[in-house]
Design a protein around this motif. Structure first.
Motif, PDB file in Angstrom:
ATOM      1  N   LEU A  69       0.839  -1.198   0.000  1.00 56.13           N
ATOM      2  CA  LEU A  69       0.000   0.000   0.000  1.00 56.13           C
ATOM      3  C   LEU A  69       0.874   1.248   0.000  1.00 56.13           C
ATOM      4  N   VAL A  70       0.615   2.142  -0.958  1.00 55.78           N
ATOM      5  CA  VAL A  70       1.338   3.409  -0.991  1.00 55.78           C
ATOM      6  C   VAL A  70       0.401   4.509  -0.489  1.00 55.78           C
ATOM      7  N   VAL A  71       0.830   5.249   0.511  1.00 54.72           N
ATOM      8  CA  VAL A  71       0.050   6.370   1.035  1.00 54.72           C
ATOM      9  C   VAL A  71       0.717   7.660   0.559  1.00 54.72           C
ATOM     10  N   SER A  72       0.032   8.386  -0.311  1.00 54.49           N
ATOM     11  CA  SER A  72       0.625   9.595  -0.890  1.00 54.49           C
ATOM     12  C   SER A  72       0.311  10.843  -0.072  1.00 54.49           C
ATOM     13  N   ARG A  73      -0.815  10.808   0.648  1.00 52.26           N
ATOM     14  CA  ARG A  73      -1.173  11.945   1.512  1.00 52.26           C
ATOM     15  C   ARG A  73      -0.150  12.143   2.597  1.00 52.26           C
ATOM     16  N   GLU A  74       0.117  13.386   2.945  1.00 49.33           N
ATOM     17  CA  GLU A  74       1.093  13.635   4.005  1.00 49.33           C
ATOM     18  C   GLU A  74       0.561  13.106   5.344  1.00 49.33           C
ATOM     19  N   VAL A  75       1.449  12.463   6.110  1.00 53.33           N
ATOM     20  CA  VAL A  75       1.072  12.005   7.448  1.00 53.33           C
ATOM     21  C   VAL A  75       2.011  12.625   8.480  1.00 53.33           C
ATOM     22  N   ASP A  76       1.495  12.701   9.692  1.00 53.71           N
ATOM     23  CA  ASP A  76       2.286  13.205  10.811  1.00 53.71           C
ATOM     24  C   ASP A  76       2.990  12.019  11.462  1.00 53.71           C
ATOM     25  N   PRO A  77       4.320  12.106  11.633  1.00 51.92           N
ATOM     26  CA  PRO A  77       5.006  10.960  12.257  1.00 51.92           C
ATOM     27  C   PRO A  77       4.627  10.775  13.725  1.00 51.92           C
ATOM     28  N   ALA A  78       3.967  11.786  14.293  1.00 51.08           N
ATOM     29  CA  ALA A  78       3.503  11.636  15.674  1.00 51.08           C
ATOM     30  C   ALA A  78       2.238  10.784  15.671  1.00 51.08           C
ATOM     31  N   PHE A  79       2.377   9.523  15.931  1.00 50.74           N
ATOM     32  CA  PHE A  79       1.301   8.538  16.153  1.00 50.74           C
ATOM     33  C   PHE A  79       0.516   8.136  14.904  1.00 50.74           C
ATOM     34  N   GLU A  80       0.534   8.956  13.825  1.00 51.15           N
ATOM     35  CA  GLU A  80      -0.352   8.633  12.689  1.00 51.15           C
ATOM     36  C   GLU A  80       0.087   7.370  11.953  1.00 51.15           C
ATOM     37  N   ILE A  81       1.407   7.166  11.835  1.00 52.04           N
ATOM     38  CA  ILE A  81       1.899   5.987  11.110  1.00 52.04           C
ATOM     39  C   ILE A  81       1.460   4.710  11.840  1.00 52.04           C
ATOM     40  N   THR A  82       1.628   4.704  13.149  1.00 50.56           N
ATOM     41  CA  THR A  82       1.204   3.534  13.933  1.00 50.56           C
ATOM     42  C   THR A  82      -0.319   3.374  13.887  1.00 50.56           C
ATOM     43  N   ALA A  83      -1.044   4.495  14.028  1.00 51.82           N
ATOM     44  CA  ALA A  83      -2.512   4.426  14.044  1.00 51.82           C
ATOM     45  C   ALA A  83      -3.045   3.855  12.729  1.00 51.82           C
ATOM     46  N   ILE A  84      -2.522   4.329  11.607  1.00 47.93           N
ATOM     47  CA  ILE A  84      -3.004   3.853  10.301  1.00 47.93           C
ATOM     48  C   ILE A  84      -2.706   2.364  10.146  1.00 47.93           C
ATOM     49  N   THR A  85      -1.492   1.975  10.505  1.00 48.75           N
ATOM     50  CA  THR A  85      -1.074   0.579  10.348  1.00 48.75           C
ATOM     51  C   THR A  85      -1.926  -0.360  11.207  1.00 48.75           C
ATOM     52  N   VAL A  86      -2.132   0.026  12.466  1.00 46.96           N
ATOM     53  CA  VAL A  86      -2.851  -0.861  13.391  1.00 46.96           C
ATOM     54  C   VAL A  86      -4.353  -0.864  13.097  1.00 46.96           C
ATOM     55  N   LYS A  87      -4.902   0.301  12.728  1.00 50.01           N
ATOM     56  CA  LYS A  87      -6.337   0.334  12.398  1.00 50.01           C
ATOM     57  C   LYS A  87      -6.639  -0.483  11.142  1.00 50.01           C
ATOM     58  N   LEU A  88      -5.736  -0.397  10.190  1.00 43.55           N
ATOM     59  CA  LEU A  88      -5.896  -1.173   8.954  1.00 43.55           C
ATOM     60  C   LEU A  88      -5.946  -2.667   9.294  1.00 43.55           C
ATOM     61  N   GLU A  89      -5.114  -3.077  10.236  1.00 43.09           N
ATOM     62  CA  GLU A  89      -5.074  -4.483  10.633  1.00 43.09           C
ATOM     63  C   GLU A  89      -6.334  -4.869  11.412  1.00 43.09           C
ATOM     64  N   GLN A  90      -6.709  -4.027  12.373  1.00 42.61           N
ATOM     65  CA  GLN A  90      -7.797  -4.406  13.270  1.00 42.61           C
ATOM     66  C   GLN A  90      -9.177  -4.199  12.654  1.00 42.61           C
ATOM     67  N   GLU A  91      -9.345  -3.118  11.880  1.00 41.41           N
ATOM     68  CA  GLU A  91     -10.683  -2.813  11.354  1.00 41.41           C
ATOM     69  C   GLU A  91     -10.887  -3.325   9.942  1.00 41.41           C
ATOM     70  N   ALA A  92      -9.870  -3.209   9.112  1.00 37.94           N
ATOM     71  CA  ALA A  92     -10.033  -3.646   7.719  1.00 37.94           C
ATOM     72  C   ALA A  92      -9.450  -5.043   7.492  1.00 37.94           C
ATOM     73  N   LYS A  93      -8.863  -5.628   8.552  1.00 37.22           N
ATOM     74  CA  LYS A  93      -8.257  -6.965   8.457  1.00 37.22           C
ATOM     75  C   LYS A  93      -7.235  -7.034   7.321  1.00 37.22           C
ATOM     76  N   ARG A  94      -6.509  -5.926   7.173  1.00 38.59           N
ATOM     77  CA  ARG A  94      -5.454  -5.904   6.153  1.00 38.59           C
ATOM     78  C   ARG A  94      -4.122  -5.615   6.819  1.00 38.59           C
ATOM     79  N   ARG A  95      -3.093  -6.242   6.346  1.00 38.24           N
ATOM     80  CA  ARG A  95      -1.779  -5.988   6.918  1.00 38.24           C
ATOM     81  C   ARG A  95      -0.708  -5.854   5.836  1.00 38.24           C
ATOM     82  N   PRO A  96      -0.921  -4.922   4.903  1.00 39.69           N
ATOM     83  CA  PRO A  96       0.047  -4.761   3.817  1.00 39.69           C
ATOM     84  C   PRO A  96       1.334  -4.083   4.298  1.00 39.69           C
ATOM     85  N   ILE A  97       2.374  -4.202   3.497  1.00 37.64           N
ATOM     86  CA  ILE A  97       3.538  -3.329   3.650  1.00 37.64           C
ATOM     87  C   ILE A  97       3.032  -1.924   3.311  1.00 37.64           C
TER      88      ILE A  97
END
Ligand code: MN
Length: 452
Positions: A21-49
């Motif tokens: 998965l490529v994320v082109s939108r700017e993200v804040d390194p404060a918590f957003e990278i972890t939040a997106i990764t973990v939410k994707l796993e827990q809510e969308a049941k996806r765990r891409p690179i």
């Protein structure tokens, strides 16, 4: 075989595009990278690179969640997912020594002196309690002071200034041993860190064994060819030539700094401690380097670390109990083992083998081979019905364990226990399990009775 991260990523993009998965939108390194990764796993049941192309405050793109898929890890060492452990054991048994090369893509940019600025790297905050920005995917390469053995490990680095980090050396492990030996002579210990590595290098670095075992040769065994190394700018250390980035530095003797709290694999944010100080002497990287992050305490972290632990524990138990069937690490500090017990006492020997083979192991449960250790319910059933706690639990007090276990009174000083949940005196003579007679079971076709 290509030894770099980007060739591996190209392979995933080609063979399993939904895994990248490529994320082109700017993200804040404060918590957003972890939040997106973990939410994707827990809510969308996806765990891409996930590749975050634009990260606030830095020019480097951030790659995370690389290790969160078992099939990806297996593909990286040319194994099928259910043959990972065997492939890993083969690499431990047949290590391939590394080789030194003169030219390396990781030297495209060389920064020394005033050019060193750790604040130009992504300042990633993972969890709320974290004391600061951490580098979580740094693989250390170090040489024994006055010796000839090498060590590789993951060591978390907390950014403290433009050229300083703290470093967490697991108490009583190999790099800690090197550092204490150097410090006793009043010397700094040179250490270099690779960031952005092929998963075979990540898996090899986590090999558990004697201090003499060379993780670089196990990386070679996993890659199927010698790991290519290049000399550092500021020391004689050797580092992976095809990494995305290298941080070279030295651990200063007799200096400590505040480190933590930091959310870890245990599921806890353990408090502040005084830990060693790393002075950065050079940073080298590819011109368009990808900065790798490990989403700490989640699948990216846990899936990566359990394969090498389980392989080593299987090896250790097998040396004691040849009829071991399976070994699993289902939770922090915990190991399940199934054995086909030929003679009484072998379950206890399996417990001793596990506790003797891995510093972190604290609880071992041994069951008979008719119990599926990948099913927690079955393991609980065996503990409930085949174990008498006053007879079948062994407790060892005041042993050395993980310094990240929040239940200990003093960091790393822990009791350990083994639970023998095998049937006694033997499975064959134990109360039989209920079952429908075999010939009835085989002749009944449910469709005859339930319609479909
Ligand atoms: Mn080691």
């Amino acid at each position: 075989m290509a030894q770099d991260l980007r060739t591996f990523l190209d392979r995933v993009k080609r063979d399993n595009p939904e895994d990248f998965l490529v994320v082109s939108r700017e993200v804040d390194p404060a918590f957003e990278i972890t939040a997106i990764t973990v939410k994707l796993e827990q809510e969308a049941k996806r765990r891409p690179i996930i590749l975050f192309e634009k990260v606030k405050g830095t020019a480097f793109p951030v790659l995370t969640n690389l290790h969160a898929g078992r099939s990806r890890l297996a593909a990286a060492i040319h194994a099928k997912p259910d043959e990972m452990q065997r492939a890993y054991l083969r690499a431990m048994e047949k290590p391939i020594p590394p080789k030194v090369v003169a030219k390396a893509p990781v030297k495209e940019v060389i920064l020394t002196g005033d050019q060193i600025d750790l604040y130009k790297l992504p300042q990633i905050l993972h969890h709320q309690e974290d004391a600061g920005a951490y580098i979580t995917a740094a693989i250390s390469f170090a040489k024994e002071p006055n010796g000839d053995t090498w060590n590789c490990a993951y060591n978390r680095l907390m950014i403290k200034s433009r050229d300083t980090t703290s470093i967490h050396l697991t108490l009583a492990k190999h790099l800690w041993e090197y550092q204490r030996a150097a410090e006793a002579q009043g010397k700094a210990l040179a250490v270099a860190f690779a960031i952005g590595a092929h998963p075979a290098i990540a898996l090899g670095c986590l090999a558990i064994g004697s201090i003499d075992e060379d993780e670089r040769a196990i990386m070679g065994g996993l890659l199927g060819e010698p790991l290519e190394l290049v000399k550092c700018e500021s020391s004689d250390l050797l580092v992976p030539a095809h990494a995305e980035m290298i941080i070279e530095g030295e651990i200063l003797p007799h200096e400590r700094t505040a480190e933590g709290p930091f959310g870890e694999f245990t599921g806890y944010s353990l408090g502040e401690r005084q830990r060693e100080v790393l002075k950065v002497r050079a940073i080298t990287h590819r011109r368009d380097a990808i900065f790798q992050d490990i989403t700490v305490g989640h699948l990216d972290h846990l899936m990566l670390s359990t394969t090498p632990i389980e392989a080593n524990l299987y090896r250790a138990v097998r040396a004691m109990v040849p009829t071991v069937k399976a070994v699993r690490v289902p939770a922090p500090f915990t190991c399940y083992v199934s054995i086909e017990q030929r003679i009484s006492g072998q379950a206890k020997n399996a417990i001793l083998a596990v506790l003797g083979a891995d510093l972190y192991m604290k609880r071992v449960v041994v069951v008979d081979h008719d119990v599926d250790i990948f099913n927690d319910r079955q393991v609980n059933w065996a503990i409930a019905t085949r174990c008498q706690p006053d007879r079948d639990i062994a407790i060892i007090t005041n042993a050395r364990g993980s310094d990240l276990d929040p239940s200990t009174k003093e960091d790393g000083n822990t009791a350990k226990w083994g639970v023998d949940a095998t049937a006694k005196p033997s499975l064959a003579s134990f109360t039989p399990r209920h079952r429908v007679p075999k010939e009835v079971w085989q002749r009944i076709n449910v469709k005859d009775f339930a319609g479909r």
